[in-house]
Design a protein around this motif. Structure first.
Motif, mmCIF file in Angstrom:
data_model
loop_
_atom_site.group_PDB
_atom_site.id
_atom_site.type_symbol
_atom_site.label_atom_id
_atom_site.label_comp_id
_atom_site.label_asym_id
_atom_site.label_seq_id
_atom_site.Cartn_x
_atom_site.Cartn_y
_atom_site.Cartn_z
ATOM 1 N N THR A 1 -12.202 -0.395 -9.339
ATOM 2 C CA THR A 1 -12.538 0.805 -8.576
ATOM 3 C C THR A 1 -14.016 0.776 -8.247
ATOM 4 O O THR A 1 -14.791 0.087 -8.892
ATOM 5 N N THR B 1 -13.711 -2.701 3.881
ATOM 6 C CA THR B 1 -13.086 -2.907 2.581
ATOM 7 C C THR B 1 -11.714 -3.553 2.734
ATOM 8 O O THR B 1 -11.369 -4.485 2.010
ATOM 9 N N ALA B 2 -10.919 -3.058 3.674
ATOM 10 C CA ALA B 2 -9.593 -3.633 3.908
ATOM 11 C C ALA B 2 -9.704 -5.081 4.345
ATOM 12 O O ALA B 2 -8.954 -5.946 3.877
ATOM 13 N N PRO C 1 -13.981 1.984 5.218
ATOM 14 C CA PRO C 1 -12.621 1.563 4.834
ATOM 15 C C PRO C 1 -12.145 0.308 5.546
ATOM 16 O O PRO C 1 -11.467 -0.524 4.968
ATOM 17 N N LEU D 1 -11.318 8.494 -8.565
ATOM 18 C CA LEU D 1 -11.892 8.156 -7.260
ATOM 19 C C LEU D 1 -12.137 9.410 -6.444
ATOM 20 O O LEU D 1 -11.337 10.331 -6.436
ATOM 21 N N SER E 1 -14.815 8.458 -0.263
ATOM 22 C CA SER E 1 -14.441 7.173 0.333
ATOM 23 C C SER E 1 -14.412 6.032 -0.685
ATOM 24 O O SER E 1 -14.387 4.863 -0.312
ATOM 25 N N LEU F 1 -8.148 -0.754 -6.446
ATOM 26 C CA LEU F 1 -7.205 -1.846 -6.247
ATOM 27 C C LEU F 1 -6.598 -2.201 -7.593
ATOM 28 O O LEU F 1 -7.317 -2.300 -8.591
ATOM 29 N N LYS G 1 -12.776 3.461 -3.383
ATOM 30 C CA LYS G 1 -11.519 2.732 -3.289
ATOM 31 C C LYS G 1 -11.094 2.195 -4.638
ATOM 32 O O LYS G 1 -11.903 2.039 -5.538
ATOM 33 N N VAL H 1 0.872 -1.164 0.000
ATOM 34 C CA VAL H 1 0.000 0.000 0.000
ATOM 35 C C VAL H 1 0.910 1.215 0.000
ATOM 36 O O VAL H 1 1.881 1.268 0.748
ATOM 37 N N PHE I 1 -7.605 5.497 -11.080
ATOM 38 C CA PHE I 1 -7.512 5.927 -9.683
ATOM 39 C C PHE I 1 -7.725 7.434 -9.537
ATOM 40 O O PHE I 1 -8.168 7.905 -8.494
#
Length: 90
Positions: A59, A68-69, A65, A39, A42, A46, A44, A25, A36
């Motif tokens: 996306t 999501t993590a 968050p 975005l 909030s 990847l 996200k 990250v 990206f």
């Protein structure tokens, strides 16, 4: 896997690293046309680079968050598990 919960995650990640998986990250600047850069708030994004499919960028969704993590780490765990011989993860 080898246990449940967040305390087992470091062991799984070390094992994945030995098998060739890499994750990270970081903060990075992107050009205005990169997915990206679109975005907001909030939302996200990847990006995963795989041998089989090349670069994949996902996306979307504005959500908590932490949730999501946790979901991303669970997906990584599934990917690692799927690479074990004789293991089918559905």
């Amino acid at each position: 896997m080898d246990g449940a919960g967040p305390r087992a995650a470091p062991r799984r990640l070390r094992r994945a690293r030995r098998r060739g998986f890499r994750a990270g990250v970081e903060l990075r600047l992107y050009g205005q046309h990169h997915p990206f850069a679109q975005l907001r708030g909030s939302m996200k994004g990847l990006r995963a680079v795989t041998e089989e499919m090349g670069a994949l960028t996902v996306t979307g969704g504005a959500s908590d968050p932490r949730a999501t993590a946790a979901a991303a780490l669970k997906d990584l765990e599934h990917a690692v598990a799927a690479r074990r011989p004789g293991h089918l993860y559905i």
